[in-house]
Design a protein around this motif. Sequence first.
Motif, PDB file in Angstrom:
ATOM      1  N   UNK A 143     -59.027  49.949  15.559  1.00  0.00           N
ATOM      2  CA  UNK A 143     -60.364  49.387  15.304  1.00  0.00           C
ATOM      3  C   UNK A 143     -60.389  48.713  13.923  1.00  0.00           C
ATOM      4  N   UNK A 144     -59.673  49.303  12.956  1.00  0.00           N
ATOM      5  CA  UNK A 144     -59.580  48.668  11.628  1.00  0.00           C
ATOM      6  C   UNK A 144     -58.840  47.333  11.714  1.00  0.00           C
ATOM      7  N   UNK A 145     -57.733  47.337  12.443  1.00  0.00           N
ATOM      8  CA  UNK A 145     -56.968  46.092  12.605  1.00  0.00           C
ATOM      9  C   UNK A 145     -57.848  45.024  13.245  1.00  0.00           C
ATOM     10  N   UNK A 146     -58.581  45.466  14.251  1.00  0.00           N
ATOM     11  CA  UNK A 146     -59.415  44.538  15.010  1.00  0.00           C
ATOM     12  C   UNK A 146     -60.495  43.935  14.120  1.00  0.00           C
ATOM     13  N   UNK A 147     -61.120  44.790  13.319  1.00  0.00           N
ATOM     14  CA  UNK A 147     -62.192  44.333  12.425  1.00  0.00           C
ATOM     15  C   UNK A 147     -61.644  43.338  11.397  1.00  0.00           C
ATOM     16  N   UNK A 148     -60.530  43.705  10.774  1.00  0.00           N
ATOM     17  CA  UNK A 148     -59.919  42.790   9.805  1.00  0.00           C
ATOM     18  C   UNK A 148     -59.539  41.481  10.495  1.00  0.00           C
ATOM     19  N   UNK A 149     -58.917  41.618  11.670  1.00  0.00           N
ATOM     20  CA  UNK A 149     -58.406  40.438  12.379  1.00  0.00           C
ATOM     21  C   UNK A 149     -59.516  39.490  12.788  1.00  0.00           C
ATOM     22  N   UNK A 150     -60.647  40.048  13.232  1.00  0.00           N
ATOM     23  CA  UNK A 150     -61.760  39.187  13.656  1.00  0.00           C
ATOM     24  C   UNK A 150     -62.251  38.373  12.458  1.00  0.00           C
ATOM     25  N   UNK A 151     -62.280  39.026  11.300  1.00  0.00           N
ATOM     26  CA  UNK A 151     -62.710  38.356  10.063  1.00  0.00           C
ATOM     27  C   UNK A 151     -61.694  37.272   9.674  1.00  0.00           C
ATOM     28  N   UNK A 152     -60.414  37.593   9.792  1.00  0.00           N
ATOM     29  CA  UNK A 152     -59.351  36.640   9.431  1.00  0.00           C
ATOM     30  C   UNK A 152     -59.417  35.411  10.344  1.00  0.00           C
ATOM     31  N   UNK A 153     -59.605  35.654  11.629  1.00  0.00           N
ATOM     32  CA  UNK A 153     -59.678  34.522  12.572  1.00  0.00           C
ATOM     33  C   UNK A 153     -60.891  33.654  12.239  1.00  0.00           C
ATOM     34  N   UNK A 154     -62.001  34.302  11.915  1.00  0.00           N
ATOM     35  CA  UNK A 154     -63.218  33.560  11.567  1.00  0.00           C
ATOM     36  C   UNK A 154     -62.984  32.679  10.330  1.00  0.00           C
ATOM     37  N   UNK A 155     -62.270  33.226   9.343  1.00  0.00           N
ATOM     38  CA  UNK A 155     -62.027  32.483   8.093  1.00  0.00           C
ATOM     39  C   UNK A 155     -60.998  31.365   8.280  1.00  0.00           C
ATOM     40  N   UNK A 156     -60.010  31.592   9.129  1.00  0.00           N
ATOM     41  CA  UNK A 156     -58.836  30.707   9.131  1.00  0.00           C
ATOM     42  C   UNK A 156     -58.781  29.738  10.307  1.00  0.00           C
ATOM     43  N   UNK A 157     -59.527  30.039  11.367  1.00  0.00           N
ATOM     44  CA  UNK A 157     -59.419  29.192  12.565  1.00  0.00           C
ATOM     45  C   UNK A 157     -60.767  28.535  12.830  1.00  0.00           C
ATOM     46  N   UNK A 158     -60.857  27.235  12.508  1.00  0.00           N
ATOM     47  CA  UNK A 158     -62.126  26.548  12.752  1.00  0.00           C
ATOM     48  C   UNK A 158     -62.165  26.031  14.197  1.00  0.00           C
ATOM     49  N   UNK A 159     -63.274  25.415  14.566  1.00  0.00           N
ATOM     50  CA  UNK A 159     -63.446  24.992  15.965  1.00  0.00           C
ATOM     51  C   UNK A 159     -62.381  23.997  16.425  1.00  0.00           C
ATOM     52  N   UNK A 160     -62.072  22.957  15.600  1.00  0.00           N
ATOM     53  CA  UNK A 160     -61.025  22.027  16.060  1.00  0.00           C
ATOM     54  C   UNK A 160     -59.679  22.741  16.291  1.00  0.00           C
ATOM     55  N   UNK A 161     -59.354  23.702  15.394  1.00  0.00           N
ATOM     56  CA  UNK A 161     -58.079  24.426  15.557  1.00  0.00           C
ATOM     57  C   UNK A 161     -58.113  25.260  16.840  1.00  0.00           C
ATOM     58  N   UNK A 162     -59.249  25.876  17.069  1.00  0.00           N
ATOM     59  CA  UNK A 162     -59.378  26.706  18.277  1.00  0.00           C
ATOM     60  C   UNK A 162     -59.206  25.843  19.537  1.00  0.00           C
ATOM     61  N   UNK A 163     -59.796  24.644  19.484  1.00  0.00           N
ATOM     62  CA  UNK A 163     -59.670  23.743  20.640  1.00  0.00           C
ATOM     63  C   UNK A 163     -58.209  23.335  20.822  1.00  0.00           C
ATOM     64  N   UNK A 164     -57.536  23.088  19.706  1.00  0.00           N
ATOM     65  CA  UNK A 164     -56.138  22.649  19.746  1.00  0.00           C
ATOM     66  C   UNK A 164     -55.244  23.714  20.379  1.00  0.00           C
ATOM     67  N   UNK A 165     -55.541  24.978  20.108  1.00  0.00           N
ATOM     68  CA  UNK A 165     -54.638  26.039  20.578  1.00  0.00           C
ATOM     69  C   UNK A 165     -55.147  26.713  21.858  1.00  0.00           C
ATOM     70  N   UNK A 166     -56.223  26.174  22.433  1.00  0.00           N
ATOM     71  CA  UNK A 166     -56.831  26.871  23.587  1.00  0.00           C
ATOM     72  C   UNK A 166     -55.861  26.962  24.771  1.00  0.00           C
ATOM     73  N   UNK A 167     -55.037  25.932  24.950  1.00  0.00           N
ATOM     74  CA  UNK A 167     -54.070  25.961  26.058  1.00  0.00           C
ATOM     75  C   UNK A 167     -53.080  27.098  25.883  1.00  0.00           C
ATOM     76  N   UNK A 168     -52.652  27.293  24.657  1.00  0.00           N
ATOM     77  CA  UNK A 168     -51.681  28.369  24.378  1.00  0.00           C
ATOM     78  C   UNK A 168     -52.328  29.745  24.535  1.00  0.00           C
ATOM     79  N   UNK A 169     -53.591  29.850  24.099  1.00  0.00           N
ATOM     80  CA  UNK A 169     -54.296  31.135  24.265  1.00  0.00           C
ATOM     81  C   UNK A 169     -54.451  31.466  25.757  1.00  0.00           C
ATOM     82  N   UNK A 170     -54.664  30.423  26.575  1.00  0.00           N
ATOM     83  CA  UNK A 170     -54.758  30.647  28.025  1.00  0.00           C
ATOM     84  C   UNK A 170     -53.407  31.129  28.570  1.00  0.00           C
TER      85      UNK A 170
END
Length: 459
Positions: A143-170
Amino acid sequence: MADAGRAGLSVEACVQRLKRYHYALRRLHQIFTARITAEPIYELKTAFSLHAHVCAQHVAALRERVGEMREPPLGLEAVPDPNLEMFFDEILGAPTTEELVTGLYAKAVPALVAALERHRVDTNPLADYPTVRLCRFALLELADLHRFGAEAVKCLVDDPARARISGWLALLDQCLAAAGGLDGAAAPAPGAIGRQHSVQPYVYDGRPRRDGRFPDPYNRGVNVEAFIYNDQLPPEPKMLMLFFRRLREIEIPEMMASIITETKGKPWGYYREMSRQLWDEARHSLMGEVGFASLGVDWPKAMVNATYALTMNTRLNPLERHAVLYFVEQGLMAKTGKRFEWEVALASQNHLASLFQDFDWADEVLHARIGRDWYLPEFKDTAEALKFGDDRWNILFTNWRAWRDQGLTQHRNWWPDLYRDACEKAGVAPDPVVLAFSETYEHRRADLKKVPSPAAGTE
Ligand SMILES: [Fe+2]
Ligand SMILES: [Fe+2]
């Protein structure tokens, strides 16, 4: 009675799932460790160090549990499902920080959390109590990892980046679906999946990278030890040098990550203990950062070098790196080592510095023991093991001029800037003698022994 009386997983079904959690945690440990060195962001380096340690601990607990379930041979080294293997290979090979943190914290960690939560629901809590207990503890830390990770993703991955990597996440989702979920409890989804980032096998990158707060990574312009061990100098500025010495320890996880990643086939106890030490060293670095922050000092004024990890990772083999680590840490056990640093901190009357040095010293005693258990047995005796480390250590000091000549650094003396900043924040006038300190690592090593000429070194 209702809970304890419900039908649950058989021993066999339980073991099958446990092996998958074990595999997932092992792969997470591997990825967190392998990606510390070349990841530039300081906060990710230190978080990966902690998260690798946490995963290594839970791997150990799960191995023990599988061993209790009448299972020999345990088969813990086998891959439980090729689609799970692909899932983790893809994250290990993620080419960008955005993909790496999203794959780790938005895909792998949540999948593991969901699997462990399901285990608690699916198993009989009385019959399978020891596993339920392991799941509870693992979930607490995940749960600690998850909390930190959610914050890290929020800080480091903006919407354009998320769109760019959406195929890989799928693609990652497809891997999990084809595996019947991380725990294999669901029916596997049919269909072939093509690899993307793991078409070529992953190659560990041992060259440390740093973010913008580390502008001069080849700088070896301030010989911290020459300052600390000079009994003519007062304790207060020595406390600043101690904070720097702690902060600089970020090089040790960068280097230990290479030992752990490139040393294969050891018992799990080796990886578990080395990962504990790796996290301790990251923690020591954080103590330095916190120390500077507590004084309001702008620590990027100090040039935190990366040449220790760079040289070790690119010029020495894993055993030679461990040798240097062992040699240096045995030296810390002398009266002039960690005890001395703690006494300097006490004399400086900075409570945080003395507290940090106190625990740093305790940690180093543990590390010396880890070295004795895992490094020393490779040698005939202690003297031979120490000499091997002492010789290899010279390599870290014999490049000083070459780096300057190649224009990689000027070895600028950053000490007056840092010291002036600290004095200003504390509202005191700088001491001219302290301000004038100027000694580099050109001629003396960190143990203040003479640097051998490049010809005599391990060049
Ligand atoms: Fe340390
Ligand atoms: Fe250490």
